[in-house]
Structure formats: C-alpha cells, structure tokens
Design a protein around this motif. Structure first.
Motif, PDB file in Angstrom:
ATOM      1  N   PRO A 100      36.915  63.481 -52.195  1.00 32.79           N
ATOM      2  CA  PRO A 100      35.884  64.398 -52.704  1.00 32.79           C
ATOM      3  C   PRO A 100      36.400  65.817 -52.900  1.00 32.79           C
ATOM      4  CG  PRO A 100      35.201  63.307 -50.641  1.00 32.79           C
ATOM      5  CD  PRO A 100      36.660  63.063 -50.804  1.00 32.79           C
ATOM      6  N   ASP A 101      37.536  66.153 -52.325  1.00 34.84           N
ATOM      7  CA  ASP A 101      37.973  67.540 -52.300  1.00 34.84           C
ATOM      8  C   ASP A 101      39.293  67.794 -53.017  1.00 34.84           C
ATOM      9  OD1 ASP A 101      35.977  69.181 -50.616  1.00 34.84           O
ATOM     10  OD2 ASP A 101      36.115  67.240 -49.624  1.00 34.84           O
ATOM     11  N   SER A 102      39.670  66.905 -53.894  1.00 35.44           N
ATOM     12  CA  SER A 102      40.924  67.045 -54.655  1.00 35.44           C
ATOM     13  C   SER A 102      42.059  67.444 -53.714  1.00 35.44           C
ATOM     14  CB  SER A 102      40.794  68.090 -55.768  1.00 35.44           C
ATOM     15  OG  SER A 102      39.572  67.949 -56.450  1.00 35.44           O
ATOM     16  N   ALA A 103      42.098  66.822 -52.560  1.00 40.55           N
ATOM     17  CA  ALA A 103      43.066  67.228 -51.536  1.00 40.55           C
ATOM     18  C   ALA A 103      44.249  66.266 -51.427  1.00 40.55           C
ATOM     19  CB  ALA A 103      42.366  67.376 -50.182  1.00 40.55           C
ATOM     20  N   ILE A 104      44.340  65.345 -52.397  1.00 41.12           N
ATOM     21  CA  ILE A 104      45.533  64.498 -52.452  1.00 41.12           C
ATOM     22  C   ILE A 104      46.496  65.154 -53.434  1.00 41.12           C
ATOM     23  CG2 ILE A 104      46.467  62.214 -53.061  1.00 41.12           C
ATOM     24  CD1 ILE A 104      44.694  62.150 -50.520  1.00 41.12           C
ATOM     25  N   LYS A 105      47.677  65.521 -52.915  1.00 42.35           N
ATOM     26  CA  LYS A 105      48.650  66.212 -53.772  1.00 42.35           C
ATOM     27  C   LYS A 105      49.305  65.205 -54.728  1.00 42.35           C
ATOM     28  CE  LYS A 105      50.552  68.784 -50.214  1.00 42.35           C
ATOM     29  NZ  LYS A 105      51.521  69.709 -49.637  1.00 42.35           N
TER      30      LYS A 105
ATOM     31  N   LYS B 221      38.841  68.220 -45.960  1.00 38.78           N
ATOM     32  CA  LYS B 221      37.796  68.432 -44.959  1.00 38.78           C
ATOM     33  C   LYS B 221      37.804  67.347 -43.881  1.00 38.78           C
ATOM     34  CE  LYS B 221      34.712  70.645 -48.352  1.00 38.78           C
ATOM     35  NZ  LYS B 221      33.714  70.281 -49.368  1.00 38.78           N
ATOM     36  N   GLY B 222      38.740  66.399 -44.000  1.00 42.76           N
ATOM     37  CA  GLY B 222      38.868  65.378 -42.968  1.00 42.76           C
ATOM     38  C   GLY B 222      37.779  64.326 -42.975  1.00 42.76           C
ATOM     39  N   CYS B 223      37.265  64.000 -44.156  1.00 39.81           N
ATOM     40  CA  CYS B 223      36.176  63.020 -44.223  1.00 39.81           C
ATOM     41  C   CYS B 223      36.642  61.609 -43.877  1.00 39.81           C
ATOM     42  CB  CYS B 223      35.532  63.030 -45.614  1.00 39.81           C
ATOM     43  SG  CYS B 223      36.591  62.373 -46.928  1.00 39.81           S
ATOM     44  N   GLY B 224      37.907  61.313 -44.160  1.00 41.43           N
ATOM     45  CA  GLY B 224      38.442  59.998 -43.826  1.00 41.43           C
ATOM     46  C   GLY B 224      38.262  58.936 -44.895  1.00 41.43           C
ATOM     47  N   ILE B 225      37.708  59.302 -46.036  1.00 40.80           N
ATOM     48  CA  ILE B 225      37.521  58.314 -47.112  1.00 40.80           C
ATOM     49  C   ILE B 225      38.872  57.737 -47.551  1.00 40.80           C
ATOM     50  CG2 ILE B 225      36.872  58.035 -49.556  1.00 40.80           C
ATOM     51  CD1 ILE B 225      34.512  59.865 -49.099  1.00 40.80           C
ATOM     52  N   CYS B 226      39.873  58.614 -47.692  1.00 41.38           N
ATOM     53  CA  CYS B 226      41.187  58.143 -48.161  1.00 41.38           C
ATOM     54  C   CYS B 226      41.749  57.086 -47.219  1.00 41.38           C
ATOM     55  CB  CYS B 226      42.156  59.315 -48.308  1.00 41.38           C
ATOM     56  SG  CYS B 226      42.320  60.300 -46.808  1.00 41.38           S
ATOM     57  N   VAL B 227      41.610  57.310 -45.910  1.00 40.16           N
ATOM     58  CA  VAL B 227      42.126  56.373 -44.915  1.00 40.16           C
ATOM     59  C   VAL B 227      41.389  55.038 -45.039  1.00 40.16           C
ATOM     60  CG1 VAL B 227      42.412  55.946 -42.441  1.00 40.16           C
ATOM     61  CG2 VAL B 227      42.686  58.258 -43.353  1.00 40.16           C
TER      62      VAL B 227
ATOM     63  N   GLY C   7      51.263  63.668 -50.786  1.00 44.46           N
ATOM     64  CA  GLY C   7      50.863  64.235 -49.499  1.00 44.46           C
ATOM     65  C   GLY C   7      49.443  64.762 -49.516  1.00 44.46           C
ATOM     66  N   ILE C   8      49.071  65.398 -48.411  1.00 40.82           N
ATOM     67  CA  ILE C   8      47.700  65.900 -48.261  1.00 40.82           C
ATOM     68  C   ILE C   8      47.711  67.421 -48.364  1.00 40.82           C
ATOM     69  CG2 ILE C   8      45.666  65.938 -46.744  1.00 40.82           C
ATOM     70  CD1 ILE C   8      46.410  63.094 -47.235  1.00 40.82           C
ATOM     71  N   ASP C   9      46.737  67.947 -49.066  1.00 44.66           N
ATOM     72  CA  ASP C   9      46.592  69.395 -49.150  1.00 44.66           C
ATOM     73  C   ASP C   9      45.648  69.848 -48.032  1.00 44.66           C
ATOM     74  OD1 ASP C   9      46.158  72.008 -49.742  1.00 44.66           O
ATOM     75  OD2 ASP C   9      45.834  71.689 -51.893  1.00 44.66           O
TER      76      ASP C   9
ATOM     77  N   LYS D  10      46.474  57.559 -41.809  1.00 49.55           N
ATOM     78  CA  LYS D  10      45.788  57.376 -40.531  1.00 49.55           C
ATOM     79  C   LYS D  10      45.128  58.672 -40.121  1.00 49.55           C
ATOM     80  CE  LYS D  10      47.873  53.561 -38.041  1.00 49.55           C
ATOM     81  NZ  LYS D  10      48.790  53.187 -36.965  1.00 49.55           N
ATOM     82  N   MET D  11      44.005  58.551 -39.451  1.00 50.04           N
ATOM     83  CA  MET D  11      43.250  59.715 -39.018  1.00 50.04           C
ATOM     84  C   MET D  11      43.649  60.082 -37.592  1.00 50.04           C
ATOM     85  SD  MET D  11      41.318  60.841 -41.251  1.00 50.04           S
ATOM     86  CE  MET D  11      40.109  62.110 -41.437  1.00 50.04           C
ATOM     87  N   ILE D  12      43.891  61.367 -37.357  1.00 46.84           N
ATOM     88  CA  ILE D  12      44.123  61.834 -35.982  1.00 46.84           C
ATOM     89  C   ILE D  12      43.268  63.076 -35.740  1.00 46.84           C
ATOM     90  CG2 ILE D  12      46.494  60.957 -35.863  1.00 46.84           C
ATOM     91  CD1 ILE D  12      47.251  64.048 -36.146  1.00 46.84           C
TER      92      ILE D  12
HETATM   93  S1  SF4 Z   1      40.252  63.067 -45.456  1.00 47.62           S
HETATM   94 FE1  SF4 Z   1      41.233  62.242 -47.293  1.00 47.62          FE
HETATM   95  S2  SF4 Z   1      39.585  61.863 -48.729  1.00 47.62           S
HETATM   96 FE2  SF4 Z   1      38.763  63.272 -47.147  1.00 47.62          FE
HETATM   97  S3  SF4 Z   1      39.120  65.344 -47.940  1.00 47.62           S
HETATM   98 FE3  SF4 Z   1      40.905  64.829 -46.707  1.00 47.62          FE
HETATM   99  S4  SF4 Z   1      42.377  63.972 -48.174  1.00 47.62           S
HETATM  100 FE4  SF4 Z   1      40.373  63.931 -49.173  1.00 47.62          FE
END
Ligand code: SF4
Ligand SMILES: Cc1ncc(C[n+]2csc(CCOP(=O)(O)OP(=O)(O)O)c2C)c(N)n1
Ligand code: SF4
Ligand code: SF4
Ligand SMILES: [Mg+2]
Lengths: 116, 318
Positions: free
Chosen positions: A54-59, A75-81, A68-70, A92-94
């Motif tokens: 949702p946050d265009s945070a995948i580089k 925002k750490g939503c975890g959808i990508c994981v 990588g991750i921006d 993986k989420m930590i």
């Molecule tokens: S946790 Fe993943 S899907 Fe969520 S904002 Fe961060 S990079 Fe994007």
C-alpha cells in the motif's frame, strides 16, 4: 516532522499544491511496530510484494526487479510477507525493537540463517 | 497485460508518504490502476470525493499524487470530472491542446452509493468520457465506520451496531452495479485488488472506452472491518472465492463472469476473520449466517443465469 507553514498570501488559489508527489517529504516509516526483512537468496522476483504494497515501499531497480524495502515509508503492515509465494518465504516480519542498531545485512543473517 | 517487472519500472501515479492506515487497500487499488493505465499514450486527471483516501493523500501542503488531482466535495466527484472533461473537449476543439487525456473520478461507497449518486447518475446519463472508480469499503470509514447502503447484511457498524435487540445491519447491500447498468453505459465491471491482473485488464479496457465507464472495487478496511492489516489482500481474495464479491464485467449489457472459483467457499470463511461479523457466530445466530449465504448464492446464481442468457441491452442480440 517540522513543517514550514505558508503565510496566507503564499497559499495558492484553490489551495493548489504545486509540487506533485511532495508527500515523499513526509516519512511514514516511523509508524512501524514491525518490519519486513528480505532475503534475496530465495526471492523468485515475482513482484507480488510490489503489486500489493500500500505504501510503494518495495524498492525496484532499473530492470524492474525487487531490490529491498524502503524503510523510510514502509508502515509494517505485513501484506508483502503474507503474499510472498516463495518457499521458504523471502520476506519475514520482525519487531522493530529487534532491528535496533543492526545493519540490514546483519538482520538478514539473523532472520534467515536457517534458510540458504 | 505486461509482466509486473515491466510495470514496476513505470513512474508511479501515487507515491508514498500518504497517511492511510497501515494495510489500507485504497492505495493498493490505485497503484494497480496506474500500473494498468497506458500512461505513455495519455495523461490522467483525477477528481476525488472526500473520504479516507482523499484526506490522507492530499493533506495540505502535501499531495501523494503525481498527476493533476482535484479534491472535490463529498457528493460531486462525478460532476467535477464532468466539468473538467467538458472543458478539455472545448480546448481540443479550439486547438488549445492536442494532448490525449483520460479522466477518473474516485470515491468510496459513501460518496458513490449514497451521497454522490445523483452526480454520478447525471454524469453517466450525459455521456461524459470518464472512468468512475468506487473503492468500496462497505461504510463511511473516514468518520469512523457508519453504515452505508453498501454495508453488508449483518455487518456491525457504529450506526448499525449489534446488541441485545439488533444484529447489525438488517438490510442487504444495494446492488450498485445493476443500478449503474441501468444507465446502459458501454462498460461496467466489478474487481478486486487480490486479482490484480483482472483488475488491471478492466482499468485498461475502461480507459479506452469512448464514454462513461464504472468500476466497483472491493477495498478491505483493516480498521473498520476489524482484521489484522497483513490480511487485507487475503480478505479480498476470500470475498472473491466465496462469491461475496463476484468478478464480472458487463459490456453493452452483456455479462461475462471473469472468475469462477473452482471450489466456492462457504461465506463463513470470509466472515470469520472480521470483527464486524463476530456476533453472527454467537449461539442462536446461525440463521443469520444462513441468510447471508442465501443472499450470496441467489446473486451468484442470477449472474450465472444472465451470463448463460448472454444478451445485450434492449435487444435479443447475443
Ligand atoms: S510491510 Fe510490506 S507491504 Fe506493508 S508497507 Fe512495508 S513493504 Fe509495504
Ligand atoms: C456533505 C458532507 N457530509 C459529511 C461529510 C463528512 N465526511 C467526510 S468523509 C465521510 C465519510 C466518507 O465515506 P466514504 O465515501 O465511504 O469514504 P471512506 O472514508 O469510507 O473511504 C464523511 C461523512 C462531508 N465531508 N461532507
Ligand atoms: S513476493 Fe517474495 S518472492 Fe516475490 S518478489 Fe517479493 S520477496 Fe521476492
Ligand atoms: S479506516 Fe479503513 S479505509 Fe480508512 S484509511 Fe484506515 S484502513 Fe483505509
Ligand atoms: Mg467507504
């Protein structure tokens, strides 16, 4: 974040904002409680993380590949994981607290040590 | 549709720094919309009704939009885009511009099914060339989850709460897609961000139609629906796989169902992970889940029959 407020006579008619995409000056990464960590060794470059973030945070690199991750915006939503289809998962989420003071490389080793 | 690697190289129409909740799918949908649009070929102008997405992506003095974007009032996204499109046509005729521009009006269910409906109906009837996108999160989320005519049967909201006497919303959802279809517009479809390829195909198609088009898109809302943020896309997928949210498109009245689940899941799979439906699982409320299932089955069967019949608007042409 400190914002410079405009004077009334600097505000454009209609409240126009003349810099497209200037919200990139506003970091949302500080909201994060957890963070995704990426393992390029198992990543199959499907780009599902990119299409669902949702946050265009995948580089993305110049070849359109996951790079990588921006963390400035993630925002750490975890959808990508959750959506990462590789086996084992390449994300993986930590907890943020676990990430404190460590480089991305160190974290990667710590989180994915059993999978290579 | 191009490979995701190709699409990922494009300049994004919506950028980071917006203040939607973590895991909100308003932006997921819009990122997919921009990925699908042929932005080498045309420019895009967006008019957005107020709501969660508008307030979090246009928080003065910031904007997350990389395209011209107009914040309009709650009730008139479609009127605003009509005016812009009409002006563009005049400019083109007078030779003031030779750019190819496509127009998008964007609102959620409150701004579409309810308060923005008159503006939308009028704009479609006048035949402006624009794509209307409704990011349907089933309630007025920006003001804290009040019921709308898109709220599903049994759904608990702050204005249709469940309690000792009531079980959440008593009425079924408004079938907005059928109502829009009643305008006999060239193209209307329903999509989900979980099925991004299908969504992108629909956006691409709609933007190339010379006339009004409408997309109804499910927009899972972690805060209002009560599920953990990481599940947002799973919830959308479950809506599709239970046929709560069928993926279909209607071209000149002829319907095509774009996805038929191999195994149609029971609605409980969709309801269970969401707090707004938790009360339906209490002892004694089994009949409510049965009723929910009945409504979903009825609608799905009706769509299947219509597809089988396969005729266009006002004709017997197949
Ligand atoms: S946790 Fe993943 S899907 Fe969520 S904002 Fe961060 S990079 Fe994007
Ligand atoms: C005429 C008017 N009435 C009420 C409001 C207050 N208001 C702002 S956003 C909103 C809810 C929006 O709901 P919806 O369109 O479904 O968008 P969502 O927030 O769910 O994305 C309301 C009631 C307003 N801005 N204008
Ligand atoms: S979803 Fe997983 S496998 Fe696919 S590109 Fe992202 S990290 Fe790699
Ligand atoms: S309340 Fe719902 S729709 Fe609004 S920003 Fe949060 S998750 Fe998105
Ligand atoms: Mg809404």
């Amino acid at each position: 974040m400190a914002e410079k407020l405009l004077n009334w006579d600097e505000v454009l008619i209609g409240g126009t904002i003349k810099d497209p995409g200037n919200s990139k000056q506003y970091e949302t990464g500080s909201w994060r409680v957890e963070r995704p960590v990426w393992n390029p060794d198992t990543c199959i470059q499907c780009m599902f993380c990119w299409v669902y973030c949702p946050d265009s945070a995948i580089k993305v690199d110049e070849n359109g590949k996951m790079a990588g991750i921006d963390y400035t915006f993630c925002k750490g939503c975890g959808i990508c994981v959750e959506q990462c289809p590789s086996k084992p998962k390449s994300l993986k989420m930590i907890l943020e607290s676990q990430a404190k003071g460590k480089t991305e490389e160190e974290l990667r080793k710590e989180v994915f040590s059993s999978e290579k | 549709m191009a490979l995701l690697n190709e699409l990922a190289k494009k300049k994004e129409g919506l950028v980071s720094g917006h203040r939607l909740c973590p895991g909100c799918t308003h932006s997921v949908i819009t990122r997919q919309v921009f990925a699908a649009a042929d932005t080498d070929k045309y420019d895009i102008v967006v008019a957005a009704a107020t709501g969660c997405f508008e307030v979090s992506s246009g928080l003065y003095p910031y904007t997350s939009w990389n395209v011209p974007w107009i914040h309009t009032a709650f009730e008139n996204a479609a009127s605003t885009i009509s005016g812009v499109e009409a002006m563009y046509k005049v400019w083109k005729r007078k030779g003031k511009t030779n750019k190819d521009v496509r127009f998008i009006a964007l609102a959620s269910d409150g701004g579409t099914y309810d308060i923005g409906f008159q503006a939308l109906s009028g704009a479609i009837e006048r035949g402006h060339q624009f794509l209307y996108i409704c990011n349907d999160n089933n309630a007025y989320q920006n003001t804290g989850n009040q019921r709308s005519s898109a709220t599903p049967f049994g759904g608990s909201t702050t204005t249709s709460p469940n309690g000792k006497i009531k079980f959440g919303k008593e009425q079924p959802r408004k079938d907005i897609v059928s109502i829009i279809e009643g305008h006999h517009l060239p193209y209307v479809a329903q999509a989900s961000p979980s099925n991004w390829r299908d969504l992108m195909n629909k956006v691409k198609k709609a933007l190339d139609v010379n006339g009004p088009t409408y997309l109804n898109i499910i927009e899972p809302c972690t805060t209002g629906w009560g599920f953990p943020p990481h599940m947002a896309i799973d919830i959308a997928q479950l809506a599709v796989d239970t046929c709560v949210w069928p993926l279909y498109e209607v071209t000149n009245g002829k319907i095509v169902i774009n996805y038929k689940p191999k195994k149609k899941l029971p609605v409980t799979e969709y309801l269970k992970p969401q707090k707004r439906f938790a009360h339906l699982f209490k002892k004694g409320n089994e009949y409510l889940i049965e009723e929910f299932q009945r409504q979903v089955d009825n609608h799905w069967e009706w769509l299947l029959k219509r597809e089988e019949c396969g005729i266009e608007y006002g004709t017997t042409k197949e």
